[in-house]
Design a protein around this motif. Structure first.
Motif, mmCIF file in Angstrom:
data_model
loop_
_atom_site.group_PDB
_atom_site.id
_atom_site.type_symbol
_atom_site.label_atom_id
_atom_site.label_comp_id
_atom_site.label_asym_id
_atom_site.label_seq_id
_atom_site.Cartn_x
_atom_site.Cartn_y
_atom_site.Cartn_z
ATOM 1 N N ASP A 137 -7.234 -9.584 9.885
ATOM 2 C CA ASP A 137 -6.695 -8.931 10.378
ATOM 3 C C ASP A 137 -5.983 -7.981 8.681
ATOM 4 O OD1 ASP A 137 -6.630 -9.795 12.977
ATOM 5 O OD2 ASP A 137 -4.719 -11.301 12.509
ATOM 6 N N GLN A 138 -5.597 -7.053 8.980
ATOM 7 C CA GLN A 138 -4.910 -6.196 7.654
ATOM 8 C C GLN A 138 -5.051 -4.706 8.654
ATOM 9 O OE1 GLN A 138 -9.396 -6.551 7.266
ATOM 10 N NE2 GLN A 138 -9.181 -4.286 7.818
ATOM 11 N N CYS A 139 -3.947 -3.427 7.787
ATOM 12 C CA CYS A 139 -4.405 -2.292 8.051
ATOM 13 C C CYS A 139 -5.702 -1.951 8.884
ATOM 14 C CB CYS A 139 -3.704 -1.147 7.531
ATOM 15 S SG CYS A 139 -3.352 0.445 7.771
ATOM 16 N N VAL A 164 -13.599 -1.751 -6.128
ATOM 17 C CA VAL A 164 -13.884 -2.749 -5.067
ATOM 18 C C VAL A 164 -11.683 -3.209 -4.660
ATOM 19 C CG1 VAL A 164 -14.878 -4.125 -3.563
ATOM 20 C CG2 VAL A 164 -16.547 -3.299 -5.352
ATOM 21 N N PRO A 165 -11.913 -2.968 -3.450
ATOM 22 C CA PRO A 165 -10.537 -3.835 -3.546
ATOM 23 C C PRO A 165 -10.298 -5.066 -3.234
ATOM 24 C CG PRO A 165 -11.725 -2.426 -1.411
ATOM 25 C CD PRO A 165 -12.218 -2.268 -2.499
ATOM 26 N N ALA A 166 -9.043 -6.083 -4.281
ATOM 27 C CA ALA A 166 -9.339 -7.114 -3.939
ATOM 28 C C ALA A 166 -10.288 -8.223 -3.476
ATOM 29 C CB ALA A 166 -8.850 -7.470 -4.651
ATOM 30 N N CYS A 167 -10.231 -8.110 -1.684
ATOM 31 C CA CYS A 167 -10.678 -8.906 -0.719
ATOM 32 C C CYS A 167 -11.837 -8.798 -0.805
ATOM 33 C CB CYS A 167 -9.588 -8.507 0.415
ATOM 34 S SG CYS A 167 -9.802 -7.053 1.165
ATOM 35 N N ILE A 168 -12.677 -7.589 -0.662
ATOM 36 C CA ILE A 168 -13.791 -7.913 -0.538
ATOM 37 C C ILE A 168 -14.589 -8.769 -2.146
ATOM 38 C CG2 ILE A 168 -15.460 -5.720 -0.903
ATOM 39 C CD1 ILE A 168 -13.858 -4.246 1.308
ATOM 40 N N TYR A 175 -0.518 -8.975 2.821
ATOM 41 C CA TYR A 175 -1.168 -7.737 4.065
ATOM 42 C C TYR A 175 -2.132 -8.421 4.456
ATOM 43 C CZ TYR A 175 1.375 -5.781 0.043
ATOM 44 O OH TYR A 175 2.675 -4.843 -0.009
ATOM 45 N N THR A 176 -3.273 -9.670 4.667
ATOM 46 C CA THR A 176 -4.632 -9.714 5.081
ATOM 47 C C THR A 176 -4.521 -10.803 5.331
ATOM 48 O OG1 THR A 176 -6.622 -9.201 5.068
ATOM 49 C CG2 THR A 176 -5.896 -9.998 3.114
ATOM 50 N N HIS A 177 -5.323 -11.549 6.818
ATOM 51 C CA HIS A 177 -4.800 -13.087 7.266
ATOM 52 C C HIS A 177 -6.382 -12.761 8.355
ATOM 53 C CE1 HIS A 177 -2.919 -14.184 10.851
ATOM 54 N NE2 HIS A 177 -2.641 -15.570 9.587
ATOM 55 N N LYS A 202 2.647 -3.439 4.288
ATOM 56 C CA LYS A 202 1.768 -3.603 5.140
ATOM 57 C C LYS A 202 0.193 -2.990 3.309
ATOM 58 C CE LYS A 202 -0.348 0.820 6.000
ATOM 59 N NZ LYS A 202 -1.510 1.558 4.644
ATOM 60 N N CYS A 203 -1.154 -3.540 4.421
ATOM 61 C CA CYS A 203 -2.026 -3.706 3.549
ATOM 62 C C CYS A 203 -2.134 -2.018 2.691
ATOM 63 C CB CYS A 203 -3.553 -3.607 3.606
ATOM 64 S SG CYS A 203 -4.963 -2.924 3.539
ATOM 65 N N THR A 204 -2.794 -1.948 1.657
ATOM 66 C CA THR A 204 -3.212 -0.692 1.141
ATOM 67 C C THR A 204 -3.743 0.042 0.402
ATOM 68 O OG1 THR A 204 -3.224 -1.740 -1.438
ATOM 69 C CG2 THR A 204 -0.597 -1.622 -0.736
ATOM 70 N N PHE A 205 -5.181 -0.702 1.190
ATOM 71 C CA PHE A 205 -6.817 -0.659 1.248
ATOM 72 C C PHE A 205 -6.899 -0.256 -0.802
ATOM 73 C CE2 PHE A 205 -10.187 2.203 3.019
ATOM 74 C CZ PHE A 205 -11.176 1.038 2.122
ATOM 75 N N CYS A 206 -5.394 -1.475 -1.778
ATOM 76 C CA CYS A 206 -5.637 -1.261 -3.007
ATOM 77 C C CYS A 206 -6.432 0.130 -3.049
ATOM 78 C CB CYS A 206 -7.431 -2.708 -3.405
ATOM 79 S SG CYS A 206 -6.676 -3.972 -3.133
ATOM 80 N N SER A 207 -6.061 0.893 -3.090
ATOM 81 C CA SER A 207 -5.542 2.415 -3.456
ATOM 82 C C SER A 207 -5.865 2.465 -4.799
ATOM 83 C CB SER A 207 -4.833 3.225 -2.669
ATOM 84 O OG SER A 207 -3.273 2.637 -3.029
HETATM 85 S S1 SF4 Z 1 -6.791 -7.014 -0.961
HETATM 86 FE FE1 SF4 Z 1 -6.285 -4.675 -1.000
HETATM 87 S S2 SF4 Z 1 -7.610 -3.527 0.795
HETATM 88 FE FE2 SF4 Z 1 -7.804 -6.011 0.910
HETATM 89 S S3 SF4 Z 1 -6.480 -6.828 2.635
HETATM 90 FE FE3 SF4 Z 1 -5.770 -6.666 0.871
HETATM 91 S S4 SF4 Z 1 -3.903 -4.739 0.137
HETATM 92 FE FE4 SF4 Z 1 -5.310 -4.113 1.638
#
Ligand code: SF4
Ligand code: SF4
Ligand code: SF4
Length: 257
Positions: free
Chosen positions: A71-73, A146-150, A50-52, A133-138
């Motif tokens: 990159d992500q949504c 906080v979203p997992a990537c952040i 979902y992210t790259h 696609k990225c879910t923004f960790c809803s």
């Molecule tokens: S960790 Fe969550 S917010 Fe970050 S790119 Fe993946 S799905 Fe999206």
């Protein structure tokens, strides 16, 4: 209140911790991949990623400039993908994420055509494919996480908070650091504004961002285009619904057996 993210690409060191934590949180399996001759791996966003992080090499003032691009949504404020979806499988939520309900999806892939950032991917290899696609960790945001990537990023490349605060922080950084950033927050205006916004030291077109996206919401344009092909819509919907019904019936039969 709607949440947003400010991605400061000048801070990214390309460690890909965000890529890995996203896969982990979303329980996506590892895939065989190839090195494309630079530091980008896998070569592009796909249904399993979902992210790259994309490696980009450019030249500025006679010397090389290396950048890593996440990159992500973008989680548009008024997403063209959701507007194009005829069955409401994609939705913009109050807190910011554009979510996807796979039970509704009929596989027409209009969202893929509508997205100006080329984000939604399709599970081509599956018998019952969904859009990914990225879910923004809803679900994390709903639980005040906080979203997992952040959460994983060791350099603070991304900050998460109220959307308006993120925009203000972006403007403040540009003002406080003359010459460090290009005077543009990507996502402030593109497609009418997005929840993920970027700062960069080099022009966004050098980094492969689509810089021809108009500064207005796209759903009206999307539907003006789609409305010109009503017959195609009908055929695709019927074919999609039939495929969905057949595969569901097959699945149920498999279960019964
Ligand atoms: S960790 Fe969550 S917010 Fe970050 S790119 Fe993946 S799905 Fe999206
Ligand atoms: S970036 Fe594309 S997939 Fe993401 S919300 Fe915007 S239109 Fe939809
Ligand atoms: S975790 Fe942070 S520093 Fe590492 S690649 Fe992702 S955005 Fe860049």
């Amino acid at each position: 209140m709607a949440k947003g993210v400010l991605v400061d690409l000048t801070k990214c060191i390309g460690c890909r911790g965000c890529q890995i934590s996203c896969k982990g949180w979303n329980e996506m399996s590892a895939q065989k991949t190839v090195m494309a001759g630079d530091l980008t791996n896998p070569p592009r966003l796909n249904a399993h990623c979902y992210t790259h992080i994309r490696f980009q090499e450019d030249e500025k003032e006679g010397g090389p400039v290396w950048s890593f691009v996440k990159d992500q949504c973008f989680h548009c404020k008024n997403p063209a993908c959701a507007s194009a979806c005829p069955v409401g499988a994609l939705k913009k939520t109050e807190k910011g994420p554009v979510t996807y309900t796979f039970e509704r999806c009929i596989g027409c892939r209009y969202c893929m055509l509508a997205c100006p950032f080329y984000i939604p991917k399709y599970e081509w290899e599956k018998v019952v494919p969904w859009i990914r696609k990225c879910t923004f960790c809803s679900e994390r945001i709903a639980a005040d996480l906080v979203p997992a990537c952040i959460k994983t990023c060791p350099t603070g490349t991304m900050i998460f908070g109220e959307l308006d605060d993120m925009l203000k922080e972006g403007r403040d950084r540009i003002t406080a650091n003359p010459g460090k950033y290009v005077d543009h927050i990507y996502g402030e205006k593109e497609a009418g504004g997005t929840s993920w916004m970027y700062l960069s030291a080099v022009p966004f077109e050098w980094l492969g961002f689509n810089t021809r996206i108009p500064a207005k919401e796209l759903p009206d344009l999307t539907w003006a285009y789609i409305a010109k092909i009503p017959a195609v819509i009908g055929v695709v919907l019927v074919a999609g619904a039939a495929t969905w019904a057949i595969t569901r019936r097959n699945q149920n039969m498999d279960k019964e057996e």
